[in-house]
Write a protein that holds these residues in place. Structure first.
Motif, short mmCIF file in Angstrom:
data_model
loop_
_atom_site.label_atom_id
_atom_site.label_comp_id
_atom_site.label_asym_id
_atom_site.label_seq_id
_atom_site.Cartn_x
_atom_site.Cartn_y
_atom_site.Cartn_z
N GLN A 106 0.83 -1.20 0.00
CA GLN A 106 0.00 0.00 0.00
C GLN A 106 0.87 1.25 0.00
O GLN A 106 2.04 1.21 0.37
N ALA A 107 0.26 2.36 -0.39
CA ALA A 107 0.93 3.65 -0.26
C ALA A 107 0.38 4.33 0.98
O ALA A 107 -0.82 4.24 1.27
N ASN A 108 1.27 4.97 1.74
CA ASN A 108 0.85 5.72 2.92
C ASN A 108 1.12 7.20 2.65
O ASN A 108 2.27 7.61 2.52
N ILE A 109 0.04 7.96 2.58
CA ILE A 109 0.16 9.38 2.23
C ILE A 109 -0.18 10.21 3.46
O ILE A 109 -1.30 10.16 3.97
N LEU A 110 0.83 10.93 3.96
CA LEU A 110 0.60 11.82 5.11
C LEU A 110 0.37 13.23 4.57
O LEU A 110 1.29 13.84 4.03
N LEU A 111 -0.84 13.73 4.73
CA LEU A 111 -1.12 15.09 4.27
C LEU A 111 -0.51 16.09 5.25
O LEU A 111 -0.28 15.76 6.42
N PRO A 112 -0.22 17.31 4.77
CA PRO A 112 0.31 18.33 5.70
C PRO A 112 -0.61 18.46 6.91
O PRO A 112 -1.84 18.45 6.76
N GLY A 113 -0.01 18.53 8.09
CA GLY A 113 -0.81 18.68 9.31
C GLY A 113 -1.18 17.34 9.94
O GLY A 113 -1.79 17.30 11.02
N CYS A 114 -0.80 16.26 9.30
CA CYS A 114 -1.13 14.93 9.81
C CYS A 114 -0.39 14.67 11.13
O CYS A 114 0.80 14.95 11.24
N ARG A 195 6.26 4.21 14.42
CA ARG A 195 5.06 4.96 14.01
C ARG A 195 5.45 5.91 12.87
O ARG A 195 6.64 6.24 12.70
N SER A 196 4.47 6.39 12.13
CA SER A 196 4.76 7.48 11.21
C SER A 196 4.73 8.76 12.03
O SER A 196 4.01 8.85 13.04
N GLY A 197 5.55 9.74 11.64
CA GLY A 197 5.67 10.98 12.43
C GLY A 197 4.60 12.00 12.07
O GLY A 197 3.71 11.75 11.25
N GLU A 198 4.76 13.15 12.69
CA GLU A 198 3.84 14.26 12.47
C GLU A 198 4.32 15.03 11.23
O GLU A 198 5.51 15.35 11.15
N ASN A 199 3.40 15.33 10.32
CA ASN A 199 3.84 16.07 9.13
C ASN A 199 3.62 17.57 9.33
O ASN A 199 2.51 18.09 9.16
N LYS A 204 2.89 16.83 1.02
CA LYS A 204 2.55 15.47 1.41
C LYS A 204 3.85 14.69 1.66
O LYS A 204 4.87 14.99 1.05
N ARG A 205 3.78 13.68 2.53
CA ARG A 205 4.91 12.74 2.68
C ARG A 205 4.42 11.38 2.22
O ARG A 205 3.49 10.84 2.80
N ILE A 206 5.08 10.85 1.21
CA ILE A 206 4.58 9.59 0.62
C ILE A 206 5.57 8.46 0.81
O ILE A 206 6.77 8.60 0.57
N ALA A 207 5.04 7.32 1.24
CA ALA A 207 5.86 6.10 1.36
C ALA A 207 5.06 4.94 0.80
O ALA A 207 3.82 4.96 0.80
N LEU A 208 5.77 3.93 0.35
CA LEU A 208 5.13 2.65 0.02
C LEU A 208 5.41 1.72 1.17
O LEU A 208 6.53 1.69 1.69
N LEU A 209 4.41 0.96 1.58
CA LEU A 209 4.62 -0.04 2.63
C LEU A 209 4.45 -1.41 2.00
O LEU A 209 3.33 -1.82 1.67
#
Ligand SMILES: O=C(O)CCC(=O)C(=O)O
Ligand SMILES: [Fe+2]
Length: 264
Positions: A106-114, A195-199, A204-209
């Motif tokens: 999956q892709a994990n997309i952290l939007l700004p402010g996440c 954990r994923s951090g705070e954006n 956006k911060r994008i990673a594939l898991l």
């Protein structure tokens, strides 16, 4: 091609529960993958089908699931030789069977402010946790992970603790950020506290898991049920190795599907 599956990286992984493989793919390649993720995210969102990670109260964590079925670029990188050598080593045991399966991609997309995720492990198991890893992940940075944009955070050596983090552990002072440039991959032990951090950035911060599991732990290896979600198009395109890690044909013996004429 650079060799990442080496004694030094294996030692780091065993000792700390994770290892960062620097620049496994080029910046150019990670840009192509990032563009693809954003395209999929936007189209799923427009169709009202965007996946919202329910534990994020602010609704700023988005996922795109079943990447294997969505583009050849994803099918290609999940078969990355160095990452798969790691998995074969992590799940090593005496068997003639495939030692691990792809559990989800999956892709994990952290939007700004996440906000940051709850500290957790990726192995959904009762405690005490076993000596051996049942799950391991590959976290592919498609953006540079920096101190500001939600880089994955880990507690080194926590994979040896045999239990899961509690609420109070969220504040542990030894948690560190995995900083790295786009194209790098973090290999994590399934029992590592992370954990994923705070954006806090404006991007956006994008990673594939790419998550893998021991093949004997079928429920865990089926976070995404590949026998149901991979369609004929992808099966036709899939290499023998991809089929192997998807578990295609697993459990089918000669004769399994033969039905006698006089069956009652
Ligand atoms: O995206 C990340 O940095 C990690 C996400 C994660 O750990 C998870 O979703 O289980
Ligand atoms: Fe995780």
């Amino acid at each position: 091609m650079k060799k990442f599956f080496n004694t030094k990286n294996k030692k780091i992984f065993s000792r700390y529960g994770y290892v960062i493989l620097r620049n496994v793919i080029s910046k150019k390649k990670s840009k192509v993958l990032k563009r693809k993720v954003l395209e999929l995210y936007e189209s799923e969102r427009k169709n009202g089908k965007s996946y919202n990670y329910k534990f994020d109260k602010n609704n700023k964590t988005k996922r795109v699931w079943n990447l294997v079925n969505k583009s050849k670029e994803f099918r290609e990188i999940i078969q990355n030789k160095e990452v798969n050598l790691f998995m074969n080593w992590i799940f090593d045991r005496k068997t003639d069977h495939q030692k691990y399966f792809l559990s989800s991609f999956q892709a994990n997309i952290l939007l700004p402010g996440c906000s940051k995720q709850k500290l957790h492990i990726d192995s959904p198991l009762p405690e005490p946790l076993p000596e051996w890893p049942i799950k391991a992940n590959s976290i592919w940075m498609l953006d540079d992970f920096n101190i500001n944009n939600g880089a994955t955070e880990v507690l080194p050596k926590s994979h040896k603790l045999k239990f899961k983090p509690k609420k109070k552990d969220d504040k542990n002072k030894n948690i560190i950020k995995c900083i790295g440039s786009a194209g790098s991959v973090i290999i994590t032990h399934g029992a590592l506290w992370h954990r994923s951090g705070e954006n806090l950035s404006s991007e956006k911060r994008i990673a594939l898991l790419g998550c893998f599991a021991a093949s004997y732990a079928m429920e865990i290896a089926n976070e995404e049920n590949h026998s149901k979600i991979i369609d004929k198009f992808t099966l036709k395109k899939a290499s023998p190795f991809l089929k192997k890690i998807l578990g295609v044909g697993h459990g089918l013996k000669t004769g399994s599907r033969i039905v006698p004429k006089n069956r009652n």
